[in-house]
Each structure stands twice: as C-alpha cells, then as structure tokens.
Design an enzyme around this catalytic site. Structure first.
Site, PDB file in Angstrom:
ATOM      1  N   GLU A 262       0.878  -1.168   0.000  1.00 39.10           N
ATOM      2  CA  GLU A 262       0.000   0.000   0.000  1.00 39.10           C
ATOM      3  C   GLU A 262       0.909   1.210   0.000  1.00 39.10           C
ATOM      4  OE1 GLU A 262      -1.426   3.047   2.329  1.00 39.10           O
ATOM      5  OE2 GLU A 262      -2.398   1.456   3.492  1.00 39.10           O
ATOM      6  N   CYS A 299      -2.722   7.622   5.149  1.00 41.11           N
ATOM      7  CA  CYS A 299      -2.759   7.248   3.736  1.00 41.11           C
ATOM      8  C   CYS A 299      -4.076   7.669   3.085  1.00 41.11           C
ATOM      9  CB  CYS A 299      -2.546   5.744   3.576  1.00 41.11           C
ATOM     10  SG  CYS A 299      -3.569   4.746   4.659  1.00 41.11           S
TER      11      CYS A 299
END
Length: 522
Positions: A262, A299
């Site tokens: 990720e 994020c």
C-alpha cells in the site's frame, strides 16, 4: 526491552551496526542501540519460519484464534511502558497511541473470530459422479491453505496498527503463515516491545518458535528478506518508491512472489454544489480538520478537493482559509517525512498555475504547517506535478467550470485508495456518470463524509488500483486481508484421512461449504 534481533525466540546480535530511535519533538536520539540484522540472522529466521510452517499451516482454527488472542493480551499487558515508548519515537499524542493500541488488539481478536468460525477457507466440494456419461466425474475438493512464511515491513505512520503486530502480521498468522517482521527504523523500541509480546504469545500457545521472528535494519535487511527463497509473500505499507523497489526485487527472484504494497494516495473529494447550500462554516472546519488529522500523515488524507464554480464556492474558500489559519501545526513522524513534506508542498505552491489560499510560516521544528492551494481544472489536468501525493497537512482545491470538467479531472487521476462525493442524494444520483468514473479509480467510495478513518471490519476494502497499491484486489484492512496469504489447493479423489478438516466428508469443523454447488454446512 530487547536490543537484539529476535530470531525464532532467541536473541541474536551477530553484527556491529546499530540504530537508535529519535524523538521527533526534541530531535534527540534515544539512548538504546538496537542491533541491525546480518544476512546469517535473516537466513536463520527464514529457515526457522519454513520449518514452523510445516506444522503451523495445519493448525486448527481454534489454535490460531487462541494465539491471536494471546498476542492481544500480551500487548495490553505491556501497559504504559509501550504507550510511552511509542509517544517518544513518533511524537504522536498519548490518546492517539492508546486508540491505536485498541485498534491493534481489536483486529487481532477480529481475526481470531474469523479463523475460529472457519468458513474463510472457501471450501468447495464436487462429489464424484462415477456413472456420468460420456465420462465419469472424479471427487474434487478445494480450499484455501497458508501460502508460507511472510515478510512484513512496519509502517512509519502507525507504530502499532500497521507495524509489528498490525494487520499484515495478524492476517498472515490467521492464515497459518509464520511471519518475519522488519521493524520501521523510526520506532525500534516500540518494535522491540511488541516483538517480545508476540514471542510470549508464541510460547504461551505452544507453537513452534519459528512462527515469529523480528529484525532491525535498513535496505540490506529488506533485500535479504524479500529475496530469500523461503519467503512466499510480502506485506508493506509505505512510500511509492519503497513499494516499487520491493516489487522489483520480488519479481526478479527465480520464483517471483507477491508483494502486497500500500503505497499512498491523494484521495480526491468531489464536492458538488448542493453540499455548499447548508452550513458552509461547518463544512470548511470538517474539511480542514480531516486534512490536518495526525499532521496529515494518513494514507487516506484528502489531498485534492474538486469543486464546481458557484457563488457559494467563494464563501467556502474564504472559510477554508480561516479554518487552515486556525489549525495548530503538529509534529511530523521523523525528519525525512518532514523534509519531504516541506519540499513537495513548496514545489506545488510554486507552480505558476497555483494560487496559495493559506500557508503558515515555517519554523525549524519538524512541525507540519497546514496549507491549501488553488488551481483551475484545466491546469491541473495538464500538469502531472500537481497530481503527486503530499504526505502531510496539505490539500489542493481544483476549480471546475461544470460537471463535465469534474469528470475530466476524475479521468486524469491515477489509482487511489479512496474517492469521496459530497452532495444531496438527488445531485449525486444526477452525477452517476462522475461516480462511475471515480469507481474505476478507487478502492472505496465515501459519500458525504471524509476519507480519514478506516474501519476494521468484514466489509472494509483498503486498497486500490496502482499506484495506490500493488494489487487492488486485496485489502490490507479488514478480515479479507487473510486472502493475501493463502492459496487454493485442490484435492482429487483424495482419501478422507489426508484431507484438511475443511474438506473432510463429515465436515468436522461445521463450517459453511459449497457442496455440489449448494451453500450448506453438510
């Protein structure tokens, strides 16, 4: 607190190189020196993990569930010592760290529930049809099984929930995979304390010691882990540069392996005119707080806000300017993140097409000063520099002439973790074409909310098309994360005695199975 690497339950310090944590508030190095792993220690950890996998892969759901629960208990038993160390190494406030500890233990227990119930293995059974014409059908049974030892890389922005005992580790353990964690160099002491907690849980659960190892190190240790032939998958949360480097390493192995990385996102918000019809001041405060949450080091931080021109928009932008001016700068996680934030923020605000709406003066601390810029949609679409992630409290307001231009903005962006649409139900329905484009680009669509905050649940999908993640099919948050570390194995005409419990004829686990096409507990 151990200063050595923890290799299958044993303390190891064969090398002379060490690292120290740094307090990002004071900028001072913490006193402890943690030993960096050398190749022989990586080799020992990988071989121990492989040997442990031979039995751990066949352990019962109950056994793994008890182990996961034991890890949660041991982490909680660390008490304030763990909280205080994480605060020292991250600069994050105590409330945030305690909440993150609760999240970490909660997801461990959620995976325990999943494996105890057992249906995650997706058992499929097609019974033999010996008299079928023109050809008989064999007895065919398929279920998911553990892929093998997994290398996990701790994340900088979540010293607990995405690190040593975070989602990658929890889901790998749940699948029956041993784990080797390389702690993030920003919080080596936190990594050491949690590693000890996991090791105690391994012993308490009477599992092979090789089920877990923990190492310190930088690029050489990372390379040694990813290229070791015993490692069968990688879990990573971090930068695009770091993720791509691991992916390249893994793809060049004689046996390529998956890297579930990720790697960041700008998480665009598409704010339709109807969203500005109510309390504009409240909306501006909500948006500003989301951008600045955790110094913007999430994020899912909303790095783009896409608007359509309207009389209310000018009012909102003024309110946003005031809201950003009122935000308190927060300490960033480490010097590297702070410097990168400062550089990329300045790079975007210095572009000729960008107007600064609000940007506070910088000082010499590692504080992230919130900022917001403005650009017309046509300029944004043509300038790739404006598409990059600014990891920190920054957002760019993109001004569109109409909804067609909003669609063009949506078409121009790369893969994202999230996309948000704000507006009335009627306006969102009318913007179905825009929503459809956003759905092509993201892993999760939020309506009339902000993307910061990712629920740990069965339905959550925290991933997205590249470059948000390396494989948008698999989530890193929620119970489906277990699917990254398992692969289907099909048994044809197998004796019942050698079948895994999930596929035995008597269904001893009592799980739901697809039996001759019918979902049943038969």
């Amino acid at each position: 607190m151990i200063l050595e690497n923890l290799i299958a339950g044993q303390k190891k310090a064969a090398g002379h190189q060490t690292i120290q944590g740094v307090n990002p508030v004071s900028k001072e190095k913490l006193s402890e020196h943690f030993h960096v792993a050398v190749p022989s220690e990586i080799e020992e950890a990988a071989e121990a993990a492989h040997n442990a996998w031979k039995s751990f892969r066949f352990s019962s759901g109950e056994k793994r569930a008890t182990f996961l629960e034991a890890i949660a208990e041991e982490i909680e038993a660390c008490g304030d010592k763990l909280v205080e160390r994480a605060i020292q190494e991250s600069g994050l406030p105590g409330g945030r760290i305690r909440g993150e500890r609760g999240r970490t233990c909660g997801q461990l227990r959620l995976f325990a529930e999943l494996v105890r119930e057992g249906s995650w293995v997706q058992a499929r059974i097609d019974e033999a049809i010996p008299d079928r014409k023109p050809l008989p059908r064999a007895d065919i049974r398929k279920a998911l099984e553990a892929i093998g030892p997994v290398a996990v890389f701790g994340a900088s922005n979540f010293p607990l929930a995405f690190s040593t005992a975070g989602g990658d580790t929890a889901s790998a353990f749940a699948a029956g995979c041993p784990v080797i964690v390389k702690g993030h160099p920003s919080h080596p002491g936190t990594h050491a304390l949690v590693s000890e907690a996991i090791a105690r849980a391994v012993e308490k659960s009477e599992l092979p010691k090789g089920v877990f190892s923990a190492v310190h190190g930088g690029i050489p240790a990372s390379q040694a882990l990813v290229t070791h032939p015993r490692i069968k998958a990688v879990g990573f949360t971090g930068s695009l540069q770091g993720g791509k480097a691991l992916i390249e390493l893994a793809s060049k192995r004689p046996e390529p392996i998956p890297v579930y990385a990720e790697m960041g996102s700008v998480n665009p918000l598409f704010i339709l005119p109807s969203a500005l019809k109510d309390d504009i001041s409240k909306l501006a405060t909500t948006l500003a707080n989301s951008v600045n949450l955790g110094a913007g080091q999430f994020c899912t931080n909303p790095g783009l806000m896409v608007f359509q021109k309207s009389p209310e928009l000018d009012v909102l932008l003024e309110e946003l300017s005031s809201a950003f001016l009122g935000l308190n700068p927060q300490t960033m996680l480490n010097e590297g993140i702070y410097k990168h934030f400062k550089h990329t923020k300045s790079q975007i605000l210095s572009e000729a097409s960008v107007t600064t709406i609000e940007a506070q003066d910088e000082e010499e601390s590692w504080n992230g000063y919130p900022a917001i810029g403005r650009v017309d949609a046509s300029d944004f679409i043509q300038n790739d520099t404006l598409h990059q992630e600014v990891f920190g409290p920054f957002t760019l307001a993109i001004i569109c002439e109409n909804q067609e231009e909003m669609k063009a903005v949506a078409e121009s962006i790369e893969g994202q973790l999230t996309g948000t649409v704000m507006g009335s139900e009627q306006e969102i329905e009318a913007a179905r074409g825009l929503v459809s484009i956003i759905a092509e680009k993201v892993g999760r669509i939020i309506f009339n909310g902000v993307p910061t905050g990712v629920e740990v649940s069965h339905a959550m999908h925290h991933s997205g098309p590249f470059p948000a993640s390396s494989n948008g099919m698999y989530t890193s948050v929620g119970t489906d994360a277990i699917l990254r570390y398992a692969r289907p194995v099909c048994y044809q005409n197998a004796p019942d005695s050698i079948l895994p419990g999930s596929l035995k004829r008597s269904n001893p686990l009592g799980i739901w199975r697809k039996f001759n096409g019918e979902l049943t507990k038969k």
